[in-house]
Design a protein around this motif. Structure first.
Motif, PDB file in Angstrom:
ATOM      1  N   THR A 169       0.839  -1.212   0.000  1.00 60.17           N
ATOM      2  CA  THR A 169       0.000   0.000   0.000  1.00 60.17           C
ATOM      3  C   THR A 169       0.869   1.256   0.000  1.00 60.17           C
ATOM      4  N   LEU A 170       1.887   1.247   0.866  1.00 63.46           N
ATOM      5  CA  LEU A 170       2.756   2.432   0.938  1.00 63.46           C
ATOM      6  C   LEU A 170       3.580   2.598  -0.331  1.00 63.46           C
ATOM      7  N   SER A 171       3.992   1.458  -0.898  1.00 65.07           N
ATOM      8  CA  SER A 171       4.756   1.521  -2.144  1.00 65.07           C
ATOM      9  C   SER A 171       3.918   2.157  -3.256  1.00 65.07           C
ATOM     10  N   ARG A 172       2.628   1.751  -3.282  1.00 62.51           N
ATOM     11  CA  ARG A 172       1.726   2.339  -4.301  1.00 62.51           C
ATOM     12  C   ARG A 172       1.597   3.844  -4.107  1.00 62.51           C
ATOM     13  N   ARG A 173       1.446   4.232  -2.858  1.00 60.10           N
ATOM     14  CA  ARG A 173       1.309   5.674  -2.584  1.00 60.10           C
ATOM     15  C   ARG A 173       2.577   6.418  -3.003  1.00 60.10           C
ATOM     16  N   LEU A 174       3.733   5.805  -2.722  1.00 64.02           N
ATOM     17  CA  LEU A 174       5.004   6.441  -3.080  1.00 64.02           C
ATOM     18  C   LEU A 174       5.112   6.595  -4.598  1.00 64.02           C
ATOM     19  N   ARG A 175       4.657   5.557  -5.289  1.00 61.79           N
ATOM     20  CA  ARG A 175       4.707   5.592  -6.754  1.00 61.79           C
ATOM     21  C   ARG A 175       3.836   6.745  -7.286  1.00 61.79           C
ATOM     22  N   VAL A 176       2.668   6.879  -6.664  1.00 59.93           N
ATOM     23  CA  VAL A 176       1.758   7.947  -7.092  1.00 59.93           C
ATOM     24  C   VAL A 176       2.408   9.311  -6.888  1.00 59.93           C
ATOM     25  N   VAL A 177       3.022   9.476  -5.697  1.00 56.99           N
ATOM     26  CA  VAL A 177       3.660  10.768  -5.395  1.00 56.99           C
ATOM     27  C   VAL A 177       4.817  11.019  -6.358  1.00 56.99           C
ATOM     28  N   SER A 178       5.624   9.957  -6.603  1.00 58.35           N
ATOM     29  CA  SER A 178       6.776  10.123  -7.523  1.00 58.35           C
ATOM     30  C   SER A 178       6.303  10.496  -8.910  1.00 58.35           C
ATOM     31  N   ASP A 179       5.263   9.788  -9.371  1.00 53.44           N
ATOM     32  CA  ASP A 179       4.730  10.092 -10.711  1.00 53.44           C
ATOM     33  C   ASP A 179       4.265  11.532 -10.770  1.00 53.44           C
ATOM     34  N   TYR A 180       3.574  11.942  -9.726  1.00 52.34           N
ATOM     35  CA  TYR A 180       3.012  13.285  -9.699  1.00 52.34           C
ATOM     36  C   TYR A 180       4.123  14.327  -9.751  1.00 52.34           C
ATOM     37  N   LEU A 181       5.174  14.068  -8.951  1.00 48.64           N
ATOM     38  CA  LEU A 181       6.271  15.040  -8.899  1.00 48.64           C
ATOM     39  C   LEU A 181       7.074  15.073 -10.192  1.00 48.64           C
ATOM     40  N   LEU A 191      -7.697  16.332 -10.377  1.00 53.00           N
ATOM     41  CA  LEU A 191      -7.135  15.401 -11.369  1.00 53.00           C
ATOM     42  C   LEU A 191      -6.573  14.154 -10.695  1.00 53.00           C
ATOM     43  N   LEU A 192      -6.049  14.330  -9.478  1.00 51.22           N
ATOM     44  CA  LEU A 192      -5.551  13.159  -8.748  1.00 51.22           C
ATOM     45  C   LEU A 192      -6.711  12.236  -8.382  1.00 51.22           C
ATOM     46  N   LEU A 193      -7.840  12.843  -8.042  1.00 55.37           N
ATOM     47  CA  LEU A 193      -9.032  12.031  -7.754  1.00 55.37           C
ATOM     48  C   LEU A 193      -9.496  11.329  -9.026  1.00 55.37           C
ATOM     49  N   ALA A 194      -9.510  12.114 -10.115  1.00 50.81           N
ATOM     50  CA  ALA A 194     -10.047  11.577 -11.375  1.00 50.81           C
ATOM     51  C   ALA A 194      -9.197  10.424 -11.891  1.00 50.81           C
ATOM     52  N   THR A 195      -7.912  10.479 -11.599  1.00 51.14           N
ATOM     53  CA  THR A 195      -7.039   9.413 -12.096  1.00 51.14           C
ATOM     54  C   THR A 195      -6.831   8.322 -11.040  1.00 51.14           C
ATOM     55  N   GLY A 196      -7.558   8.415  -9.953  1.00 44.57           N
ATOM     56  CA  GLY A 196      -7.505   7.366  -8.932  1.00 44.57           C
ATOM     57  C   GLY A 196      -6.267   7.442  -8.060  1.00 44.57           C
ATOM     58  N   GLN A 197      -5.535   8.545  -8.146  1.00 44.78           N
ATOM     59  CA  GLN A 197      -4.318   8.651  -7.344  1.00 44.78           C
ATOM     60  C   GLN A 197      -4.627   9.135  -5.932  1.00 44.78           C
ATOM     61  N   GLU A 198      -5.772   9.729  -5.748  1.00 43.39           N
ATOM     62  CA  GLU A 198      -6.228  10.141  -4.421  1.00 43.39           C
ATOM     63  C   GLU A 198      -7.594   9.510  -4.185  1.00 43.39           C
ATOM     64  N   LYS A 199      -7.888   9.278  -2.904  1.00 41.73           N
ATOM     65  CA  LYS A 199      -9.175   8.653  -2.584  1.00 41.73           C
ATOM     66  C   LYS A 199     -10.116   9.667  -1.983  1.00 41.73           C
ATOM     67  N   LEU A 200     -11.371   9.513  -2.302  1.00 44.68           N
ATOM     68  CA  LEU A 200     -12.395  10.351  -1.698  1.00 44.68           C
ATOM     69  C   LEU A 200     -13.703   9.573  -1.771  1.00 44.68           C
ATOM     70  N   THR A 201     -14.390   9.507  -0.664  1.00 35.95           N
ATOM     71  CA  THR A 201     -15.666   8.790  -0.664  1.00 35.95           C
ATOM     72  C   THR A 201     -16.764   9.769  -0.306  1.00 35.95           C
ATOM     73  N   LEU A 202     -17.718   9.898  -1.197  1.00 40.97           N
ATOM     74  CA  LEU A 202     -18.810  10.846  -0.969  1.00 40.97           C
ATOM     75  C   LEU A 202     -20.139  10.118  -1.053  1.00 40.97           C
ATOM     76  N   PRO A 203     -21.143  10.615  -0.345  1.00 37.66           N
ATOM     77  CA  PRO A 203     -22.481  10.055  -0.575  1.00 37.66           C
ATOM     78  C   PRO A 203     -22.917  10.401  -1.996  1.00 37.66           C
ATOM     79  N   PRO A 204     -23.860   9.673  -2.588  1.00 39.97           N
ATOM     80  CA  PRO A 204     -24.288   9.978  -3.963  1.00 39.97           C
ATOM     81  C   PRO A 204     -24.750  11.432  -4.086  1.00 39.97           C
ATOM     82  N   GLN A 205     -24.236  12.096  -5.109  1.00 44.04           N
ATOM     83  CA  GLN A 205     -24.526  13.517  -5.301  1.00 44.04           C
ATOM     84  C   GLN A 205     -25.672  13.694  -6.300  1.00 44.04           C
ATOM     85  N   HIS A 206     -26.428  14.772  -6.098  1.00 44.36           N
ATOM     86  CA  HIS A 206     -27.547  15.031  -7.026  1.00 44.36           C
ATOM     87  C   HIS A 206     -27.175  16.026  -8.118  1.00 44.36           C
TER      88      HIS A 206
END
Lengths: 504, 378
Positions: free
Chosen positions: A125-137, A386-401
C-alpha cells in the motif's frame, strides 16, 4: 469484518482473527476520532459513515480528504510509531472497528504467517502511494511556467500601424497622468479616456491578429521564417512588453498575471472580479483596473456565477419539492464558491461539498458559511481533482444530485475532462445532473486574455462540451430557466448541463 | 475565390503535347523538398537564432556550423556540390554577355519578362496574399532587378559570392511562402497546384534567361549559339542553387524553347490580378521622374506590345500605342551597338560601366519608391 485493499494480502482466517480482537465504536457527526499529533497507534477500519481527514495548517473545517466504508486509518502512525499525522473527524454518524495496538501486536506474534501478510499488505500500500507521489512530482507541469515571450517575430514584421497605436496609447496615458496630477481632469473624464484608449489598443491588436494582417507581417520578412501562429504570439509579445508597466499597475490584472498561464483561478482573482472595486498603484492603476473590471471578461465571470447561483436555487427547489429530501451538491474546483454561498443563505435544503486546491478559497468559504450559520451544510476538501479523477487520491462521498464546475474546463485538455467526467459519473446518483462552463472560442477578449493576462485556457464551444458529456455517458439536456439580470452570451462563456441516466 | 477561374489549360496542353504535358502537370504539385524542410527547421528556432545560423552557413560554409539542424546540413550539402555540367569558363562568358547588355536588360525585364511572369494567373496568386499586390510592385521589381544583376555579375554564382547567397535566400523565401500559404488554410492546392511550384519556378527561370534573350533579339541584338548557351548555362546553375528540379533545367536553346512552349500552353489566360500587376509596372518610380513623362509611357507601351504581341498585351491591359514605328527604327541602332561591343573592347567596357551604373540607380529608386502606387486609368 470488512475486507479492504489496504490489507489485501490477509486471508479469510486472518480477517476472522482480526474480527475477534476488533472493538466496535460509534461516533456522532463532528466527533474527533483521532486528533492530529495524538500518540494513538490503533488502526481503525471504517464500517459505516464518512470521516474527514484534516490537518491543522489547513484550518478548521477544511479537509484533506473524506473517507468512507472499508477505508483504513492510522496505519502510518502504527508503522512509524509516531503520533497521528492528521485529525480524523466524523462527517456523519460513523462506526469503526478499532484494532488496538497491543492486541494487534499480540496477533502478529502468535498467528503463523499473519505478520508477514500484514506487513506485506502495508508495504505494498505504501509503495503504491510512493509511486503515485513520484509520478506526480515527475510530471512536467508546463502550465506552471510562463512561456518564453521572445524570438517569435522580427522587428520588420511588427505592423507599423500597431506600433503607432501602442505609442499613442503610452502618450495618452502619460498625458492623463499629468492632467490628473494637475487636477485638470475629473475622475470620470479620466476613466472615460482610459476606457477609450484601452479599447482602441485592443481593437488594433485584434485587427493585426487577423490572418490577412498576419500574412502581411509574414511577407515583410520572409527570411525570419515565422509561422502565422508565431507571428500572432510575436505581436502579443510586443504589446505585452510595451504595456507591462502600465497594465501591472492594475490590481486585478496583476493578480491574474500572478497565476502563471492561469492554472486555476485564484481566490484573490475571483474576489477582485466579484467585488468589482477598482484598485491599483499610481495615478493610473485604478483607472486601468476599472477598465479591466468592466471588460467582457470580468462581466462574463460575474454573470455566469449569478446564473449558476440561480440554476442551483432552481434545481434545489425543484428536486426538494419532488421528494422532500435534502439535495447533495458537489462543486468542483470552482474557487470562491460565491454561487454556493448565495444559495446557502436562502436554503436549508441542500448539503454542499466543495473540492478545490486553493486553500485560501476554501477557508474563505468556511468563514462565510459559518457567518451565515450554515457551516454544517458545507464539506470542504482541499485536493487536486485530477488526482481524484485518475484514482491517485481517494475520496468517498455520498451519492450527489448535482455536480457543477465553473471554469474548470478552461484549464483541462479533452482527455483530462473525460477523466474528470468519468470520476464525476461515479459520484452522481441516478438522474443526477452535471453543469459545466467553458470560455468560448469566440470570446471578444481572447487576445487580452492571451497577451496581457498570459492565460492560455482551452476554448470550447457548447457543441464541443456536449460531445465530451456524451462521450462520458451523460445525456446533454436543455435546461432553460429565466435568469434575473443579463446572462453571459454563449459566444463568451458557454455552459452545458448533462444528465446521468438511470442505471440499467 | 478560385473555383470560377480556369487557372490552367490542361486539356489543351495535353492535346498539343501529349504525355509531356502530363509530366509537366506533375510539377505543379512539387515544391522544393530540401528548402521546405529547411524552413520548417528554421521556424523552430527563435528569429534571431534562425537568421544567425543561416548567415553563418552562407558566409562560412557548412563545415563551420557542424551543429546546424539536419535539414540545413542536407540543403547545404546540395548547394556546396557543384554539378559536373557546370563549366565555369562558359558561365563567365554568359556573365560577360549579360553585363555588356545590362543597359537593355532592365527594359526587357520590365516590359517583357516580368509581364510574362504576371500573365500566369496561378503563378501570381501568392502575391495576392501579400495584401499589397500593387503597393509592393516597386520593391518587387527592385528585388528582381537586383537578383538578375547579382546572379549575372562575373563570379556571381561562385560560393560565398553575393549572387550565390541571394539565390539561396530567394529559394528559402519561396519555401517560406509555400509553408505560409499551405498552412493558412486559404490556399486551394487542387485548383492552383502548390504555391511557388516547380513549374512556376522553371517558368520564372526561363523568362529571366531565354525570355531576356528573346526580348533582346526582338530589339535587334544578335547572339551566337555559344553566347545563348553560355547565358543558359549561367541561369541553369542559378536554377540549381534556387531549387529548380534538374528535369526542368535547360542548357540549350532548343530545350529552353520547348519547355517554354509547354509551360506556356499549360497556363490559363491572364486575370485581373495579372492586369493589376502589369499596370503597376507602368508607374514604377524611375530616375528623373521619367515615369511621369507622357512620351516615356508611350514608348514603354509600344515596346511592351511589340515584345509581347498584341493578343497578350491586350489580355494584360497594356494600352495600344501610336508609336509602332519606333521599334523598327530602334532595331538597327541596337544591332550596331551589339556588334560594336563584340568587336571593340572599349565599347564593351563602356557598355558594362553604363549598364551597371544605370542598373544600380534604377534599383535605388525602386527600393526608395513612393509611399503609395496608384494604378493609372486604363
Amino acid at each position: 469484518m470488512l475486507k479492504n485493499q489496504t490489507l489485501a494480502y490477509l486471508t479469510s482466517d486472518d480477517w476472522q482473527a482480526l474480527a475477534e480482537i476488533a472493538i466496535h465504536q460509534s461516533y456522532a457527526l463532528g466527533d474527533v476520532i483521532i486528533a492530529e499529533g495524538a500518540p494513538t497507534r490503533n488502526i481503525l477500519i471504517i464500517r459505516k459513515g464518512y470521516v474527514q481527514v484534516e490537518r491543522s495548517h489547513q484550518g478548521r473545517g477544511v479537509a484533506l480528504s473524506q473517507l468512507g466504508t472499508g477505508e483504513v486509518l492510522g496505519e502510518m502512525s502504527w508503522l512509524e510509531q509516531t503520533g497521528a499525522s492528521a485529525s480524523v473527524i466524523a462527517a456523519s454518524e460513523v462506526e469503526v472497528e478499532v484494532l488496538e495496538e497491543l492486541a494487534l501486536q499480540s496477533l502478529l506474534n502468535s498467528l503463523p504467517g499473519f505478520s508477514a501478510r500484514f506487513y506485506q499488505s502495508l508495504a505494498v500500500t505504501l509503495s503504491r502511494r510512493l509511486r503515485v507521489v513520484s509520478d506526480y512530482l515527475s510530471q512536467p507541469n508546463e502550465q506552471e511556467q510562463r512561456s518564453l515571450r521572445i524570438g517569435n517575430i522580427s522587428e520588420r514584421q511588427i505592423p507599423p500601424g500597431l506600433v503607432a497605436i501602442v505609442e499613442q496609447f503610452k502618450q495618452t496615458m502619460v498625458n492623463l497622468e499629468q492632467q490628473l496630477q494637475r487636477r485638470q481632469l475629473s475622475p470620470s473624464q479620466a476613466q472615460e479616456q482610459t476606457n477609450l484608449t484601452c479599447q482602441q489598443l485592443l481593437n488594433s491588436l485584434r485587427q493585426h491578429s487577423q490572418t490577412e494582417a498576419l500574412m502581411d507581417s509574414a511577407w515583410s520578412n520572409l527570411l525570419a521564417f515565422r509561422d502565422l501562429e508565431q507571428l500572432e504570439s510575436g505581436i502579443g509579445d510586443y504589446v505585452f512588453r510595451e504595456l507591462f508597466a502600465l497594465m501591472m499597475s492594475s490590481a486585478t490584472i496583476a493578480s491574474c498575471y500572478s497565476r502563471p498561464r492561469g492554472i486555476i483561478d485564484s481566490y484573490e482573482v475571483n474576489q477582485r472580479i466579484d467585488a468589482n472595486e477598482p484598485e491599483g498603484d499610481g495615478w493610473l492603476g485604478a483607472l486601468i483596473d476599472a477598465w479591466f473590471l468592466s471588460s467582457y471578461f470580468c462581466q462574463n465571470r460575474r454573470q455566469i456565477k449569478a446564473q449558476i447561483s440561480q440554476f442551483l436555487q432552481y434545481y434545489i427547489e425543484q428536486r426538494y419539492s419532488q421528494n422532500g429530501n435534502s439535495v447533495q451538491v458537489l462543486s468542483l474546483a470552482s474557487g470562491s464558491g460565491r454561487e454556493l454561498l448565495d444559495v446557502l443563505s436562502r436554503s436549508e435544503k441542500f448539503f454542499a461539498t466543495v473540492i478545490d486546491r486553493d486553500l485560501a478559497a476554501l477557508r474563505a468559504i468556511r468563514q462565510e458559511a459559518e457567518k451565515l450559520g450554515r457551516g454544517e451544510q458545507m464539506t470542504l476538501i482541499q485536493t487536486d481533482l485530477l488526482l481524484l479523477a485518475t484514482g491517485q487520491e481517494k475520496l468517498t462521498l455520498p451519492p450527489q444530485h448535482l455536480l457543477y464546475s465553473f471554469g474548470l474546463c478552461d484549464y483541462l485538455s479533452d482527455e483530462q475532462i473525460l477523466q474528470v467526467l468519468g470520476w464525476a459519473h461515479g459520484q452522481l446518483a441516478d438522474q443526477g445532473m452535471i453543469l459545466l462552463t467553458n470560455i468560448s472560442p469566440e470570446h471578444p477578449e481572447r487576445l487580452l486574455i492571451m497577451h496581457i493576462l498570459e492565460w492560455t485556457p482551452y476554448y470550447r464551444t457548447r457543441e464541443e462540451l456536449e460531445n465530451l458529456l456524451q462521450k462520458a455517458a451523460f445525456m446533454p439536456v436543455n435546461q432553460s430557466i429565466e435568469f434575473d439580470g443579463s446572462a453571459a452570451p454563449d459566444s463568451e462563456i458557454c455552459w452545458v448541463v448533462g444528465l446521468k441516466q438511470r442505471s440499467k | 475565390m478560385f473555383e470560377n477561374y480556369n487557372y490552367y489549360r490542361f486539356e489543351a496542353a495535353y492535346q498539343q503535347y501529349g504525355i509531356r504535358a502530363s509530366r509537366c502537370k506533375e510539377f505543379l504539385f512539387k515544391g522544393d523538398p530540401l528548402a521546405d524542410a529547411t524552413v520548417a527547421a528554421l521556424s523552430k528556432l527563435s528569429c534571431g537564432k534562425a537568421t544567425k545560423v543561416l548567415n553563418q552557413l552562407l558566409n562560412e560554409g557548412s563545415a563551420a556550423v557542424p551543429d546546424a539542424p539536419e535539414a540545413l546540413r542536407e540543403l547545404f550539402a546540395q548547394l556546396e556540390t557543384v554539378p559536373l555540367w557546370v563549366d565555369w569558363e562558359r558561365v563567365d562568358r554568359g556573365s560577360q554577355m549579360v553585363m555588356q547588355l545590362s543597359l537593355l536588360i532592365n527594359p526587357v525585364l520590365t516590359l517583357y519578362s516580368v509581364p510574362l511572369m504576371y500573365a500566369s494567373p496561378a503563378g501570381t496568386k501568392p502575391l495576392v496574399y501579400t495584401g499589397n499586390l500593387v503597393q509592393r510592385a516597386p520593391r518587387r521589381m527592385g528585388e528582381t532587378s537586383r537578383f538578375v544583376r547579382l546572379t549575372c555579375q562575373p563570379g556571381g554564382l561562385k560560393r560565398f559570392s553575393e549572387g550565390f547567397k541571394l539565390n539561396v535566400k530567394v529559394r528559402l523565401m519561396h519555401a517560406q511562402v509555400r509553408r505560409l500559404l499551405l498552412s493558412s488554410g486559404q490556399w486551394n492546392t487542387e485548383t492552383l497546384g502548390i504555391p511557388v511550384n516547380q513549374c512556376h519556378m522553371a517558368w520564372t527561370l526561363l523568362l529571366l534567361s531565354m525570355g531576356v534573350i528573346q526580348g533582346l533579339r526582338q530589339l535587334g541584338i544578335n547572339f551566337t549559339q555559344d553566347e545563348v548557351e553560355s547565358i543558359l548555362l549561367l541561369w541553369a546553375y542559378s536554377g540549381y542553387i534556387s531549387g529548380v528540379d534538374s528535369e526542368l533545367l535547360c542548357m540549350s536553346e532548343t530545350q529552353a524553347q520547348r519547355l517554354m512552349l509547354l509551360l506556356g500552353a499549360q497556363e490559363g489566360a491572364p486575370n485581373e490580378d495579372s492586369r493589376n500587376l502589369v499596370q503597376s509596372l507602368r508607374t514604377l518610380p524611375l530616375p528623373g521622374q521619367l515615369h511621369e513623362e507622357a512620351w516615356f509611357a508611350e514608348l514603354a507601351s509600344t515596346l511592351s506590345r511589340s515584345l509581347l504581341g498584341d493578343h497578350l498585351a491586350d489580355a494584360l491591359g497594356i494600352p495600344p500605342s501610336a508609336w509602332t514605328w519606333s521599334v523598327p527604327l530602334i532595331r538597327p541602332f541596337l544591332s550596331m551597338f551589339s556588334e560594336a561591343q563584340r568587336h571593340i573592347p572599349e565599347v564593351a567596357d563602356l557598355a558594362v560601366d553604363w549598364g551597371i551604373t544605370t542598373w544600380e540607380t534604377l534599383e535605388n529608386n525602386l527600393f526608395a519608391g513612393p509611399g503609395e502606387i496608384k494604378l493609372p486609368s486604363r
